[in-house]
Design a protein around this motif. Structure first.
Motif, PDB file in Angstrom:
ATOM      1  N   UNK A  32       0.851  -1.189   0.000  1.00 24.06           N
ATOM      2  CA  UNK A  32       0.000   0.000   0.000  1.00 24.06           C
ATOM      3  C   UNK A  32       0.889   1.242   0.000  1.00 24.06           C
ATOM      4  N   UNK A  33       0.662   2.141  -0.983  1.00 25.37           N
ATOM      5  CA  UNK A  33       1.535   3.299  -1.176  1.00 25.37           C
ATOM      6  C   UNK A  33       0.731   4.589  -1.103  1.00 25.37           C
ATOM      7  N   UNK A  34       1.272   5.562  -0.386  1.00 21.82           N
ATOM      8  CA  UNK A  34       0.721   6.918  -0.355  1.00 21.82           C
ATOM      9  C   UNK A  34       1.666   7.831  -1.118  1.00 21.82           C
ATOM     10  N   UNK A  58      -0.647  -1.194  -4.570  1.00 22.27           N
ATOM     11  CA  UNK A  58      -1.894  -0.427  -4.595  1.00 22.27           C
ATOM     12  C   UNK A  58      -1.627   0.989  -4.077  1.00 22.27           C
ATOM     13  N   UNK A  59      -2.012   1.996  -4.843  1.00 22.71           N
ATOM     14  CA  UNK A  59      -1.921   3.382  -4.391  1.00 22.71           C
ATOM     15  C   UNK A  59      -3.184   3.693  -3.598  1.00 22.71           C
ATOM     16  N   UNK A  69      -0.719   3.262   4.906  1.00 24.07           N
ATOM     17  CA  UNK A  69       0.136   2.750   3.826  1.00 24.07           C
ATOM     18  C   UNK A  69       1.338   1.990   4.388  1.00 24.07           C
ATOM     19  N   UNK A  70       1.939   1.167   3.548  1.00 26.28           N
ATOM     20  CA  UNK A  70       3.199   0.505   3.888  1.00 26.28           C
ATOM     21  C   UNK A  70       4.381   1.396   3.538  1.00 26.28           C
ATOM     22  N   UNK A  71       4.199   2.193   2.481  1.00 21.09           N
ATOM     23  CA  UNK A  71       5.264   3.060   1.985  1.00 21.09           C
ATOM     24  C   UNK A  71       4.682   4.435   1.665  1.00 21.09           C
ATOM     25  N   UNK A  72       5.395   5.493   2.068  1.00 14.90           N
ATOM     26  CA  UNK A  72       5.052   6.849   1.649  1.00 14.90           C
ATOM     27  C   UNK A  72       6.124   7.301   0.663  1.00 14.90           C
ATOM     28  N   UNK A 101       4.952   3.984   8.509  1.00 15.10           N
ATOM     29  CA  UNK A 101       5.320   3.323   7.253  1.00 15.10           C
ATOM     30  C   UNK A 101       6.755   3.660   6.865  1.00 15.10           C
ATOM     31  N   UNK A 102       7.269   2.945   5.870  1.00  9.48           N
ATOM     32  CA  UNK A 102       8.567   3.264   5.303  1.00  9.48           C
ATOM     33  C   UNK A 102       8.438   4.549   4.483  1.00  9.48           C
ATOM     34  N   UNK A 103       9.523   5.304   4.429  1.00 16.92           N
ATOM     35  CA  UNK A 103       9.487   6.586   3.728  1.00 16.92           C
ATOM     36  C   UNK A 103      10.512   6.591   2.607  1.00 16.92           C
TER      37      UNK A 103
END
Length: 220
Positions: free
Chosen positions: A4-6, A29-30, A49-52, A78-80
């Motif tokens: 999951x991405x932001x 997925x965004x 999200x999992x990643x930003x 989340x991870x950045x």
């Protein structure tokens, strides 16, 4: 479960391009977009999200302050992944110092963008060794960061852990470190975990930044 991405960038075209690249992958997925760093914390709490993927330069709240706010106020953040136009940028180095897990250039190819998101989501750091060394040499404290020196002294790394940290700073993977030290990959993983735990580092990126800031590793 998909990653999951932001997306956080003040340029709509950049966000649209990243969304198109990432959503073409079945395992990504965004889950949201923001045009400024000020919206990051509430959005992260909302969409988890999992990643930003975050631009480093934004008009109201930049990626550096947004990273600090996120790590300070959100439990299990989340991870950045910092997304930037220029790799030799003081903002990028400050974002890494603030806790970002790695950085990606906006001109990266689609396959590189996808790889970066997957890598960060898996807990690996996305480092460009030559670029990070150059950033540390230009914008770091050259070993003059007292907090980093004290942190390293408190860690009391063993001789082998120190070797591993130096090789991490050169950008070597676990497999490459294992080959260099003539040990097994699992042994290296154990050493890396010990280094991170002793330094109180969130990931390899933060451990490498501490190594440079403390003067333990010279960036040149």
């Amino acid at each position: 479960m998909p990653v999951r991405v932001l997306l956080v960038d003040d340029e709509p075209l950049v966000r649209a391009g990243l969304r198109a690249v990432l959503e073409a992958q079945p395992d990504i997925e965004v889950v949201g977009e923001a045009a400024d760093g000020a919206a990051v914390v509430p959005l992260v709490r909302q969409v988890r999200p999992d990643v930003v993927a975050m631009d480093v330069r934004m008009p109201l709240l930049d990626g550096i302050e947004a990273t600090r706010a996120l790590l300070r106020t959100v439990a299990d953040p989340p991870k950045i992944l910092v997304v930037t136009t220029f790799e030799n940028d003081e903002y990028v180095y400050e974002a890494l110092r603030a806790g970002a897990d790695g950085f990606l250039l906006k001109r990266a190819r689609p396959a590189e963008i996808v790889h970066a998101v997957r890598l960060i989501a898996e807990g690996e750091s996305l480092l460009f060794p030559a670029s990070v060394r150059q950033l540390a040499a230009e914008y770091g404290d050259g070993g003059g960061n007292r907090a980093a020196r004290a942190e390293l002294a408190r860690a009391r790394l063993t001789e082998r852990e120190g070797e591993v940290l130096r090789l991490m700073a050169r950008g070597l993977s676990n497999a490459e470190i294992a080959a260099r030290l003539v040990v097994g990959t699992e042994t290296v993983k154990s050493h890396v975990s010990a280094v991170l735990a002793k330094l109180g580092a969130r990931d390899r990126t933060q451990a490498v930044i501490t190594a440079y800031e403390s003067g333990f590793v010279a960036p040149g």
